[in-house]
Design a protein around this motif. Structure first.
Motif, PDB file in Angstrom:
ATOM      1  N   GLN A 506       0.829  -1.210   0.000  1.00  0.00           N
ATOM      2  CA  GLN A 506       0.000   0.000   0.000  1.00  0.00           C
ATOM      3  C   GLN A 506       0.866   1.263   0.000  1.00  0.00           C
ATOM      4  O   GLN A 506       0.430   2.320  -0.451  1.00  0.00           O
ATOM      5  CB  GLN A 506      -0.915   0.003   1.236  1.00  0.00           C
ATOM      6  N   LEU A 507       2.103   1.159   0.519  1.00  0.00           N
ATOM      7  CA  LEU A 507       2.976   2.326   0.611  1.00  0.00           C
ATOM      8  C   LEU A 507       3.772   2.553  -0.667  1.00  0.00           C
ATOM      9  O   LEU A 507       4.289   3.646  -0.892  1.00  0.00           O
ATOM     10  CB  LEU A 507       3.940   2.165   1.795  1.00  0.00           C
ATOM     11  N   ALA A 508       3.904   1.506  -1.486  1.00  0.00           N
ATOM     12  CA  ALA A 508       4.719   1.619  -2.703  1.00  0.00           C
ATOM     13  C   ALA A 508       3.868   2.171  -3.834  1.00  0.00           C
ATOM     14  O   ALA A 508       3.506   1.457  -4.776  1.00  0.00           O
ATOM     15  CB  ALA A 508       5.304   0.262  -3.061  1.00  0.00           C
ATOM     16  N   GLU A 509       3.559   3.455  -3.773  1.00  0.00           N
ATOM     17  CA  GLU A 509       2.656   4.034  -4.762  1.00  0.00           C
ATOM     18  C   GLU A 509       3.277   4.061  -6.156  1.00  0.00           C
ATOM     19  O   GLU A 509       2.574   4.129  -7.158  1.00  0.00           O
ATOM     20  CB  GLU A 509       2.252   5.447  -4.330  1.00  0.00           C
ATOM     21  N   ALA A 510       4.605   4.019  -6.229  1.00  0.00           N
ATOM     22  CA  ALA A 510       5.259   4.103  -7.543  1.00  0.00           C
ATOM     23  C   ALA A 510       5.118   2.815  -8.339  1.00  0.00           C
ATOM     24  O   ALA A 510       4.979   2.857  -9.558  1.00  0.00           O
ATOM     25  CB  ALA A 510       6.734   4.458  -7.357  1.00  0.00           C
ATOM     26  N   ASN A 511       5.186   1.658  -7.682  1.00  0.00           N
ATOM     27  CA  ASN A 511       5.109   0.402  -8.440  1.00  0.00           C
ATOM     28  C   ASN A 511       4.078  -0.579  -7.886  1.00  0.00           C
ATOM     29  O   ASN A 511       4.115  -1.749  -8.223  1.00  0.00           O
ATOM     30  CB  ASN A 511       6.484  -0.259  -8.515  1.00  0.00           C
ATOM     31  N   LYS A 512       3.153  -0.096  -7.056  1.00  0.00           N
ATOM     32  CA  LYS A 512       2.107  -0.991  -6.541  1.00  0.00           C
ATOM     33  C   LYS A 512       1.216  -1.482  -7.672  1.00  0.00           C
ATOM     34  O   LYS A 512       0.912  -2.681  -7.776  1.00  0.00           O
ATOM     35  CB  LYS A 512       1.260  -0.262  -5.491  1.00  0.00           C
ATOM     36  N   ILE A 513       0.787  -0.570  -8.541  1.00  0.00           N
ATOM     37  CA  ILE A 513      -0.112  -0.969  -9.634  1.00  0.00           C
ATOM     38  C   ILE A 513       0.599  -1.918 -10.590  1.00  0.00           C
ATOM     39  O   ILE A 513       0.006  -2.879 -11.100  1.00  0.00           O
ATOM     40  CB  ILE A 513      -0.630   0.279 -10.374  1.00  0.00           C
ATOM     41  N   ILE A 514       1.894  -1.684 -10.845  1.00  0.00           N
ATOM     42  CA  ILE A 514       2.645  -2.574 -11.736  1.00  0.00           C
ATOM     43  C   ILE A 514       2.668  -3.993 -11.154  1.00  0.00           C
ATOM     44  O   ILE A 514       2.451  -4.988 -11.861  1.00  0.00           O
ATOM     45  CB  ILE A 514       4.074  -2.039 -11.928  1.00  0.00           C
ATOM     46  N   PHE A 515       2.943  -4.086  -9.845  1.00  0.00           N
ATOM     47  CA  PHE A 515       2.981  -5.391  -9.199  1.00  0.00           C
ATOM     48  C   PHE A 515       1.615  -6.075  -9.226  1.00  0.00           C
ATOM     49  O   PHE A 515       1.502  -7.262  -9.585  1.00  0.00           O
ATOM     50  CB  PHE A 515       3.458  -5.228  -7.754  1.00  0.00           C
ATOM     51  N   MET A 516       0.537  -5.317  -8.874  1.00  0.00           N
ATOM     52  CA  MET A 516      -0.801  -5.906  -8.830  1.00  0.00           C
ATOM     53  C   MET A 516      -1.275  -6.288 -10.227  1.00  0.00           C
ATOM     54  O   MET A 516      -1.968  -7.300 -10.399  1.00  0.00           O
ATOM     55  CB  MET A 516      -1.784  -4.929  -8.182  1.00  0.00           C
ATOM     56  N   ASN A 517      -0.905  -5.486 -11.212  1.00  0.00           N
ATOM     57  CA  ASN A 517      -1.284  -5.827 -12.587  1.00  0.00           C
ATOM     58  C   ASN A 517      -0.680  -7.154 -13.013  1.00  0.00           C
ATOM     59  O   ASN A 517      -1.364  -8.025 -13.578  1.00  0.00           O
ATOM     60  CB  ASN A 517      -0.811  -4.729 -13.546  1.00  0.00           C
ATOM     61  N   ALA A 518       0.618  -7.324 -12.760  1.00  0.00           N
ATOM     62  CA  ALA A 518       1.281  -8.566 -13.161  1.00  0.00           C
ATOM     63  C   ALA A 518       0.671  -9.759 -12.438  1.00  0.00           C
ATOM     64  O   ALA A 518       0.453 -10.826 -13.033  1.00  0.00           O
ATOM     65  CB  ALA A 518       2.781  -8.464 -12.856  1.00  0.00           C
ATOM     66  N   TYR A 519       0.371  -9.568 -11.165  1.00  0.00           N
ATOM     67  CA  TYR A 519      -0.206 -10.656 -10.362  1.00  0.00           C
ATOM     68  C   TYR A 519      -1.605 -11.030 -10.853  1.00  0.00           C
ATOM     69  O   TYR A 519      -1.891 -12.191 -11.153  1.00  0.00           O
ATOM     70  CB  TYR A 519      -0.229 -10.225  -8.891  1.00  0.00           C
ATOM     71  N   LYS A 520      -2.478 -10.036 -10.987  1.00  0.00           N
ATOM     72  CA  LYS A 520      -3.877 -10.306 -11.335  1.00  0.00           C
ATOM     73  C   LYS A 520      -4.013 -10.739 -12.792  1.00  0.00           C
ATOM     74  O   LYS A 520      -4.894 -11.547 -13.129  1.00  0.00           O
ATOM     75  CB  LYS A 520      -4.730  -9.077 -11.058  1.00  0.00           C
ATOM     76  N   MET A 521      -3.158 -10.237 -13.666  1.00  0.00           N
ATOM     77  CA  MET A 521      -3.236 -10.635 -15.074  1.00  0.00           C
ATOM     78  C   MET A 521      -2.920 -12.119 -15.234  1.00  0.00           C
ATOM     79  O   MET A 521      -3.641 -12.852 -15.929  1.00  0.00           O
ATOM     80  CB  MET A 521      -2.268  -9.789 -15.901  1.00  0.00           C
ATOM     81  N   LYS A 522      -1.874 -12.569 -14.571  1.00  0.00           N
ATOM     82  CA  LYS A 522      -1.512 -13.988 -14.684  1.00  0.00           C
ATOM     83  C   LYS A 522      -2.554 -14.869 -14.026  1.00  0.00           C
ATOM     84  O   LYS A 522      -2.912 -15.938 -14.555  1.00  0.00           O
ATOM     85  CB  LYS A 522      -0.133 -14.214 -14.061  1.00  0.00           C
ATOM     86  N   ILE A 523      -3.072 -14.439 -12.874  1.00  0.00           N
ATOM     87  CA  ILE A 523      -4.109 -15.222 -12.193  1.00  0.00           C
ATOM     88  C   ILE A 523      -5.344 -15.352 -13.089  1.00  0.00           C
ATOM     89  O   ILE A 523      -5.981 -16.420 -13.155  1.00  0.00           O
ATOM     90  CB  ILE A 523      -4.479 -14.558 -10.846  1.00  0.00           C
ATOM     91  N   SER A 524      -5.709 -14.270 -13.786  1.00  0.00           N
ATOM     92  CA  SER A 524      -6.879 -14.302 -14.682  1.00  0.00           C
ATOM     93  C   SER A 524      -6.695 -15.329 -15.794  1.00  0.00           C
ATOM     94  O   SER A 524      -7.613 -16.102 -16.106  1.00  0.00           O
ATOM     95  CB  SER A 524      -7.116 -12.918 -15.288  1.00  0.00           C
ATOM     96  N   ILE A 525      -5.514 -15.363 -16.412  1.00  0.00           N
ATOM     97  CA  ILE A 525      -5.256 -16.327 -17.485  1.00  0.00           C
ATOM     98  C   ILE A 525      -5.280 -17.755 -16.942  1.00  0.00           C
ATOM     99  O   ILE A 525      -5.850 -18.672 -17.559  1.00  0.00           O
ATOM    100  CB  ILE A 525      -3.907 -16.025 -18.154  1.00  0.00           C
ATOM    101  N   ILE A 526      -4.688 -17.970 -15.780  1.00  0.00           N
ATOM    102  CA  ILE A 526      -4.658 -19.320 -15.194  1.00  0.00           C
ATOM    103  C   ILE A 526      -6.076 -19.802 -14.916  1.00  0.00           C
ATOM    104  O   ILE A 526      -6.455 -20.927 -15.277  1.00  0.00           O
ATOM    105  CB  ILE A 526      -3.822 -19.305 -13.897  1.00  0.00           C
ATOM    106  N   ILE A 527      -6.893 -18.944 -14.287  1.00  0.00           N
ATOM    107  CA  ILE A 527      -8.279 -19.322 -13.990  1.00  0.00           C
ATOM    108  C   ILE A 527      -9.044 -19.591 -15.278  1.00  0.00           C
ATOM    109  O   ILE A 527      -9.793 -20.569 -15.393  1.00  0.00           O
ATOM    110  CB  ILE A 527      -8.959 -18.213 -13.161  1.00  0.00           C
TER     111      ILE A 527
END
Length: 826
Positions: A506-527
């Motif tokens: 929550q504190l890493a405003e510079a790369n939080k979205i980049i990290f969450m995007n990579a995580y959620k994008m891969k999870i979406s494809i796997i599901i």
């Protein structure tokens, strides 16, 4: 297999009933609700059927009951609900008693209403006359007879008096002035209390008027104008003594009328109260009688006119229950001839019947909204119970918003019976209430995914501490918006957070979205890939059940191989990347050991680029120095093999079935048109069961066209459907960002305010934030996620195995008929 996973096995039966027992037997079947009758007289006009007179009698009884119900509602008398079970359908001979009862009640009520209306009209006239006699005294005091000083004698003026609606006075006065050229004198006074219109029972405001004029010509003209404006004229004596005497008589008559009106209203009330106690019961009885005779009109009469013949679809498992019901009906009627229920052979497609309860019916309705399952094909509903709320929660994941949704769903489930009894007449409410269990599950699953995302109203829960060292003070964290979390730095403890996402992100405003995007994008494809693979596997279940051996070889196997070798392999690469490459601080400090660098995040290849190069048989020309191009030994050769095999599956899907059908058609021709297994296998993409003779003599060109469309749809769909699951990532990201905007723009400012004014400001801001959270983030975002989840199930999942080309089993059921009639009344 239970009907939850596959529709019930249905059988077509022929039913023979003795004429005297038919009514009672159909009544028992209506209570049972397990028989769907076919119309054996499709060409016969509805007015020419055997029991049309009985249906008309029922219609007439319903009309009388509706009249009684309207009068009961108008008086505000509560209608008693039916205690316990609904009454059974009365015997045919009881129809005469019911008709006599309703006829008597209707005539009595109409007579009472007519008498009451006549009394009210008389009461209105006397009341208006009373006001005329009271208010015209002032007018007569102002009237001139002669001028004694001048000695000129003037004859008295003529007059008329009456009552008119108050809103008509201005137009009435203008018309008198224009028509009589100013030669009349009008005085009017308002009646303070409203008067009741005897016809409509509405309260109306009226005024008393008196018109002075001279001459018979003006008198005629004035009376015509009064008649045109629907003013009521009353006789009014000129002499004061006569007026007083008339007023006394009027008051006496009004008192007598009040007494008679009270007695009439009491009698009417007693009649309606007595009817209100039984009207719900009567409605049930009449509707059951009407439904029975309407069903009997679907039957045929045999040549002897003593037996009724019916054809009906029934669940095979309930044949014994239906036999018992027919036996009960025969005993009730006193008939000595038992009914006969015979199974019939037919090539017609049976209706689809899935047994449901209050929990599973909502999910089954989601499937039926797409299309009713073809007879006996796999039913997606039981799997949807889990996959639907889960995919919804992936997009909606927030512990706070999920808790609000789950609380609403739990409240509807907990108050289920009282809410059902209210019969709320709101389409939106009925949609929410019908899906109460879906809402509850969606809320609970959203709470789970919210914990995984560590997201509650856009904030995080720090339950297990953090896996990162805190090397910065609070002022540095609050003032520097460019801080990033780098797993390759010494700040990371090299141990993952125990459950879900580490709250420090929550504190890493510079790369939080980049990290969450990579995580959620891969999870979406796997599901998505696993969801589609499961759909293809369900098509195998259809092929095995319908004995479509060729479809297994030339459809299922190429489809599963194509999807596995390309898209499941891509998923496998994601897991290989996660397990092979990891954070390693040593790789950031000019480490000379190439093995350490090769397994660090620095050398982790892009899955998307790797997949594109795999399809194009290319090498990664932009790989970094020191890093390996491949993730495991022999990767390039294996990938080429996978692509070649996947591409070879396409011609198998395209030409395999037409080839076998051509071969078997020639074989049938040589063997004298004997049935051949597999000739009926050119079914739909979902693998539903076509009739056994569907493609025996079909033009082979049509088979090629059908299979070509099916193959192109599957191959291109595999790509587009995989990409379609990225909506899980997109909506999850949008929901999280909207929640964060609402928090930062509203509630955060309120929480940062101080002193007394800050408390008031926080109160107002919290109200706005709560309204936005419920209306936009829960309702609108929830609806959006719901619709996207629906699309993923209908298109991406069900298209792999579900044809949805059947028609619904609609049994003759008193419960369904009464429920639909009750909703119509509301």
């Amino acid at each position: 297999m239970g009907s939850l996973f596959r529709s019930e096995e249905m059988t077509l039966c022929q039913l023979f009933l003795q004429s005297e027992a038919a009514y009672a037997c159909v009544s028992e079947l209506g209570e049972l609700g397990l028989v769907q009758f076919r119309d054996l007289n499709p060409d016969v006009n509805a007015f020419q059927r055997k029991f049309v007179n009985e249906v008309r009698r029922c219609d007439e009884m319903e009309r009388k009951l509706r009249y009684l119900e309207k009068e009961i509602r108008r008086d505000g008398i509560p209608m008693l609900e039916i205690p316990g079970e609904c009454p059974e359908a009365p015997q045919p001979r009881e129809m005469i008693d019911l008709e006599a009862t309703f006829e008597k009640l209707e005539n009595e009520l109409r007579e009472v209403n007519q008498n009451a209306e006549a009394l009210k009209r008389n009461f209105l006239e006397l009341t208006e006359l009373k006001h005329i006699l009271r208010k015209t005294q002032v007018f007569f005091d102002e009237r001139l007879y002669c001028d004694a000083d001048s000695g000129v004698y003037r004859s008295p003026l003529s007059f008329v008096a009456g009552v008119i609606l108050r809103e008509r006075i201005p137009a009435f006065e203008r018309m008198l002035w224009r028509a009589c050229r100013g030669n009349v004198f009008l005085r009017q006074a308002e009646i303070d209390t409203p008067l009741e219109d005897p016809s409509s029972s509405d309260q109306v405001y009226k005024s008393v008027f008196i018109i002075f004029f001279q001459g018979d010509q003006l008198k005629t003209r004035v009376k015509k104008i009064c008649e045109g404006f629907r003013a009521t004229l009353y006789p009014c004596p000129e002499a004061p003594a006569d007026r007083r005497e008339m007023a006394m008589g009027v008051m006496t008559r009004i008192e007598d009328l009040n007494t008679v009106l009270g007695q009439t209203q009491d009698h009417r009330h007693r009649v309606l109260v007595a009817a209100a106690k039984n009207i719900k019961n009567w409605f049930v009885k009449v509707r059951k009688i009407k439904a029975i005779y309407h069903t009997l009109n679907l039957f045929n009469l045999d040549v002897t006119q003593k037996c009724l013949i019916a054809e009906c679809w029934v669940p095979a498992l309930d044949l014994e229950t239906i036999q018992l019901a027919l036996r009960r009906g025969t005993e009730r009627s006193g008939s000595s001839v038992p009914p006969i229920l015979n199974r019939m052979e037919t090539m017609e497609d049976p209706p689809t019947y899935n047994r449901t309860n209050k929990f599973t019916s909502a999910f089954q309705n989601l499937i039926y909204a797409y299309g009713v399952a073809t007879y006996r094909e796999v039913n997606p509903a039981p799997y949807t119970i889990i996959t639907f709320p889960f995919l919804f929660a992936v997009m909606f994941g927030d512990l706070g918003h999920g808790a609000l949704m789950a609380a609403f769903g739990f409240w509807m489930c907990y108050k289920e019976k009282p809410l059902q009894a209210k019969k709320i007449d709101s389409e939106i409410w009925n949609i929410f209430f019908g899906g109460r269990y879906i809402i509850l599950l969606m809320g609970l699953f959203s709470m789970y995914t919210g914990l995984i995302y560590n997201d509650i109203f856009s904030k995080s829960l720090n339950i297990f501490g953090s896996s990162w060292r805190n090397n910065y003070n609070q002022s540095t964290l609050m003032s520097n918006k460019l801080l990033q979390l780098n797993p390759d730095s010494w700040d990371y403890l090299q141990t993952p957070y125990p459950f879900g996402i580490d709250p420090v992100w929550q504190l890493a405003e510079a790369n939080k979205i980049i990290f969450m995007n990579a995580y959620k994008m891969k999870i979406s494809i796997i599901i998505g890939v696993f969801h589609m693979l499961f759909g293809v596997c369900l098509s195998l279940w259809n092929h095995i059940y319908f004995k479509r051996r060729i479809s297994i070889y030339v459809e299922f196997i190429p489809q599963i191989v194509f999807l596995t070798l390309l898209f499941f392999y891509m998923v496998l690469l994601m897991f290989i990347k996660w397990t092979t490459y990891g954070p390693d601080p040593a790789s950031n400090f000019n480490n000379d050991d190439p093995e350490i660098v090769k397994t660090s995040a620095y050398c982790a290849p892009s899955i998307l680029i790797t997949f594109i190069n795999m399809m194009l048989f290319k090498h990664d020309e932009n790989s970094r120095p020191v890093c390996d191009e491949v993730m495991y030994a022999g990767q390039m050769g294996i990938q080429k093999f996978f692509v070649i095999v996947a591409l070879l599956c396409v011609p198998v899907m395209l030409f395999g079935k037409p080839y076998f059908i051509m071969k078997e058609q020639k074989q049938r021709a040589r063997q004298g048109h004997q049935p051949v297994e597999g000739a009926a296998e050119n079914g739909s993409a979902g693998g539903a069961a076509p009739p056994a003779h569907a493609h025996h003599d079909e033009d082979i060109t049509e088979v090629f066209i059908h299979q070509g469309i099916h193959t192109i749809e599957y191959v291109l769909g595999s790509v587009s459907h995989t990409a379609s699951y990225l909506r899980l990532w997109a909506l999850s990201l949008a929901h999280a960002q909207l929640a964060e905007v609402a928090w930062n723009m509203l509630l955060r400012k309120g929480l940062m305010s101080t002193d007394f004014q800050g408390g008031i400001f926080l109160y107002v801001v919290f109200a706005g934030w709560a309204a936005i959270s419920v209306s936009i983030l829960v309702l609108m975002e929830g609806l959006s996620a719901f619709l996207h989840t629906l699309r993923l199930h209908w298109v991406e999942f069900q298209s792999k195995f579900y044809a949805g080309e059947g028609y619904l089993f609609q049994p003759f059921s008193f419960e369904v008929i009464l429920d639909s009639a009750g909703q119509g009344e509301e």
